[in-house]
Design a protein around this motif. Structure first.
Motif, PDB file in Angstrom:
ATOM      1  N   PRO A 171       0.711  -0.779  -0.199  1.00  0.00           N
ATOM      2  CA  PRO A 171      -0.211  -0.155   0.314  1.00  0.00           C
ATOM      3  C   PRO A 171       1.005   0.883  -0.129  1.00  0.00           C
ATOM      4  O   PRO A 171       2.298   1.208   0.138  1.00  0.00           O
ATOM      5  CB  PRO A 171      -0.908   0.157   0.761  1.00  0.00           C
ATOM      6  N   TRP A 172       0.245   2.178  -0.190  1.00  0.00           N
ATOM      7  CA  TRP A 172       0.856   3.285  -0.422  1.00  0.00           C
ATOM      8  C   TRP A 172       1.350   4.087   1.527  1.00  0.00           C
ATOM      9  O   TRP A 172       1.443   5.184   1.293  1.00  0.00           O
ATOM     10  CB  TRP A 172       0.555   4.435  -1.132  1.00  0.00           C
ATOM     11  N   ALA A 263       8.661  11.833  -0.161  1.00  0.00           N
ATOM     12  CA  ALA A 263       7.724  12.822  -0.401  1.00  0.00           C
ATOM     13  C   ALA A 263       6.588  11.987   1.139  1.00  0.00           C
ATOM     14  O   ALA A 263       5.754  12.393   1.481  1.00  0.00           O
ATOM     15  CB  ALA A 263       6.618  12.707  -1.226  1.00  0.00           C
ATOM     16  N   LEU A 264       6.632  11.109   1.029  1.00  0.00           N
ATOM     17  CA  LEU A 264       5.398   9.668   1.490  1.00  0.00           C
ATOM     18  C   LEU A 264       6.264  10.075   2.967  1.00  0.00           C
ATOM     19  O   LEU A 264       5.026  10.229   3.585  1.00  0.00           O
ATOM     20  CB  LEU A 264       4.936   8.858   1.369  1.00  0.00           C
ATOM     21  N   ASP A 265       7.224  10.023   3.475  1.00  0.00           N
ATOM     22  CA  ASP A 265       7.727  10.291   4.648  1.00  0.00           C
ATOM     23  C   ASP A 265       7.254  11.046   5.601  1.00  0.00           C
ATOM     24  O   ASP A 265       7.897  11.438   6.856  1.00  0.00           O
ATOM     25  CB  ASP A 265       9.368   9.883   4.753  1.00  0.00           C
ATOM     26  N   SER A 266       7.175  12.233   4.454  1.00  0.00           N
ATOM     27  CA  SER A 266       6.934  13.950   5.663  1.00  0.00           C
ATOM     28  C   SER A 266       5.191  14.004   6.007  1.00  0.00           C
ATOM     29  O   SER A 266       4.099  12.777   5.388  1.00  0.00           O
ATOM     30  CB  SER A 266       6.172  14.665   4.328  1.00  0.00           C
ATOM     31  N   GLY A 270      -0.307  12.764   3.519  1.00  0.00           N
ATOM     32  CA  GLY A 270      -2.322  12.275   2.680  1.00  0.00           C
ATOM     33  C   GLY A 270      -2.673  12.559   1.842  1.00  0.00           C
ATOM     34  O   GLY A 270      -3.262  11.611   1.490  1.00  0.00           O
ATOM     35  N   HIS A 271      -3.086  14.234   1.142  1.00  0.00           N
ATOM     36  CA  HIS A 271      -3.028  13.889  -0.166  1.00  0.00           C
ATOM     37  C   HIS A 271      -2.862  13.349  -0.889  1.00  0.00           C
ATOM     38  O   HIS A 271      -2.939  13.094  -1.829  1.00  0.00           O
ATOM     39  CB  HIS A 271      -3.265  15.834  -0.054  1.00  0.00           C
ATOM     40  N   LEU A 272      -1.022  13.305  -0.544  1.00  0.00           N
ATOM     41  CA  LEU A 272      -0.513  12.715  -1.840  1.00  0.00           C
ATOM     42  C   LEU A 272      -1.307  11.198  -2.147  1.00  0.00           C
ATOM     43  O   LEU A 272      -1.525  11.274  -3.131  1.00  0.00           O
ATOM     44  CB  LEU A 272       1.305  12.969  -1.749  1.00  0.00           C
ATOM     45  N   ASP A 283       0.192  14.616 -12.663  1.00  0.00           N
ATOM     46  CA  ASP A 283       0.551  16.289 -13.096  1.00  0.00           C
ATOM     47  C   ASP A 283       1.181  16.587 -11.675  1.00  0.00           C
ATOM     48  O   ASP A 283       1.375  17.198 -10.736  1.00  0.00           O
ATOM     49  CB  ASP A 283      -0.154  17.740 -13.569  1.00  0.00           C
ATOM     50  N   ALA A 284      -0.536  17.196 -10.763  1.00  0.00           N
ATOM     51  CA  ALA A 284      -0.723  17.683  -9.768  1.00  0.00           C
ATOM     52  C   ALA A 284       0.293  16.928  -8.476  1.00  0.00           C
ATOM     53  O   ALA A 284       1.245  17.587  -7.610  1.00  0.00           O
ATOM     54  CB  ALA A 284      -2.212  17.351  -8.899  1.00  0.00           C
ATOM     55  N   ALA A 285       0.309  15.716  -8.211  1.00  0.00           N
ATOM     56  CA  ALA A 285       1.247  14.394  -7.624  1.00  0.00           C
ATOM     57  C   ALA A 285       2.705  14.963  -7.599  1.00  0.00           C
ATOM     58  O   ALA A 285       3.510  15.099  -6.453  1.00  0.00           O
ATOM     59  CB  ALA A 285       0.544  13.095  -8.275  1.00  0.00           C
TER      60      ALA A 285
END
Length: 338
Positions: A171-172, A263-266, A270-272, A283-285
């Motif tokens: 999972p993300w 980036a997911l370590d931030s 959550g939004h990412l 593009d937003a990601a």
């Protein structure tokens, strides 16, 4: 007196390819004609059906590392040619199989071998290249030790590929998500093991002591991590005219690359996570990954790994000219259009 001009990494690659190419072509020519055609197609030497071509067949990084490994040990680059041929054949074999596993339809702006010839034939061609690599190396001086080095690298390559495939199922977010440290280990195995093996084989065939062989192996492994992280950065932000990949292509394919994982370590990721889970707006990601520090973390990691590779080269006595070329190659490979 003016300072000496540092070697150019691109010229280093060209020189080493020119040294190795005749032996590589001779080795491929020993295979079954149909298999040999598929191999030649993968190297960019021919079109489907065997008509001559001059397509891009890759940079030849591994064969260059083998040649430079021998020269760094004080030997002639020519003694490393069997090792250079072997690692280039193994690399080609791994790409043929990787393209099938990943479902990739193109490589270097041409159809992949499995798309051009079929899945079964591509598997067969990969198997043939692997067998040819082992045969080539076994016939070289120090053959048993050289084959042992190659087999150890292949074990690591398989581990890395297995981890990479399993990452796609995780999972993300949450405790089961992939961490950057796991990614570094995967990249060392999947990419770094064969790069380290190439440099180590050159040193071994050049008569270097075990400490030198080991140091060059470590340098190549660090280079492999840096190389993979740079590929990840280019896969999101690279120029399609240079990379041959669409803008944000890795995000559209939902690949768990180093900038994404960093980036997911931030705490604000959550939004990412939601964007990545939906694959709705690459593009937003990409913008959010950069905002959360993923791009800068990737650049910093690549630089750390290059420093570690450089430190490994400094641990043992090596011929200065060859080390300068190795360092120019490190710089060239890691600075690719970043």
């Amino acid at each position: 007196m003016s300072a000496p001009v540092p070697p150019d990494g691109r010229h280093v690659l060209d020189r080493c390819r020119a040294l190795v190419r005749p032996a590589l072509r001779e080795a491929v020519g020993r295979t079954h004609p149909w298999v040999g055609e598929m191999a030649a197609y993968s190297f960019g030497w021919c079109e489907v059906g065997g008509a001559p071509a001059d397509a891009c067949g890759g940079k030849g990084v591994r064969q260059a590392l083998a040649v430079l490994g021998a020269e760094a040990a004080g030997a002639k680059g020519s003694v490393a040619v069997p090792g250079a041929v072997a690692v280039e054949l193994v690399h080609a074999f791994s790409l043929l199989h990787d393209d099938i596993m990943d479902g990739d339809a193109t490589r270097r702006r041409r159809p992949t071998v499995w798309k051009a010839y079929g899945t079964g034939p591509a598997v067969l061609a990969g198997d043939a290249l692997f067998a040819l690599a082992v045969e080539t190396l076994a016939e070289a001086p120090a053959g048993p030790r050289a084959v042992r080095l190659l087999s150890q690298a292949l074990q690591d390559l398989v581990r890395g590929q297995a981890d990479d495939l399993l990452f796609a199922t995780r999972p993300w977010r949450g405790a089961e998500r992939v961490r950057p440290r796991e990614y570094r280990r995967m990249a060392e195995h999947k990419t770094g093991a064969l790069l380290g093996c190439a440099a180590a084989l050159g040193a071994l065939l050049g008569g270097a002591p075990a400490t030198t062989v080991s140091a060059l192996d470590r340098a190549g492994r660090h280079l492999g991590i840096a190389f993979q992280v740079v590929d990840d950065l280019l896969g999101i932000w690279g120029d399609p005219a240079v990379t041959g990949k669409p803008v944000h292509g890795d995000l559209r394919e939902r690949k768990k690359t180093y900038p994404v994982l960093a980036a997911l370590d931030s705490p604000a990721a959550g939004h990412l996570c939601a964007l990545l889970e939906s694959a709705a707006d690459p593009d937003a990601a990409a913008g959010l990954i950069e905002e959360l520090g993923g791009r800068s973390a990737g650049l910093a990691e690549a630089r750390r790994q290059v420093r570690a590779a450089d430190a490994a080269l400094s641990e043992v006595p090596l011929r200065a000219g060859a080390v300068a070329e190795l360092r120019s190659l490190l710089d060239f490979l890691v600075r690719r259009d970043l």
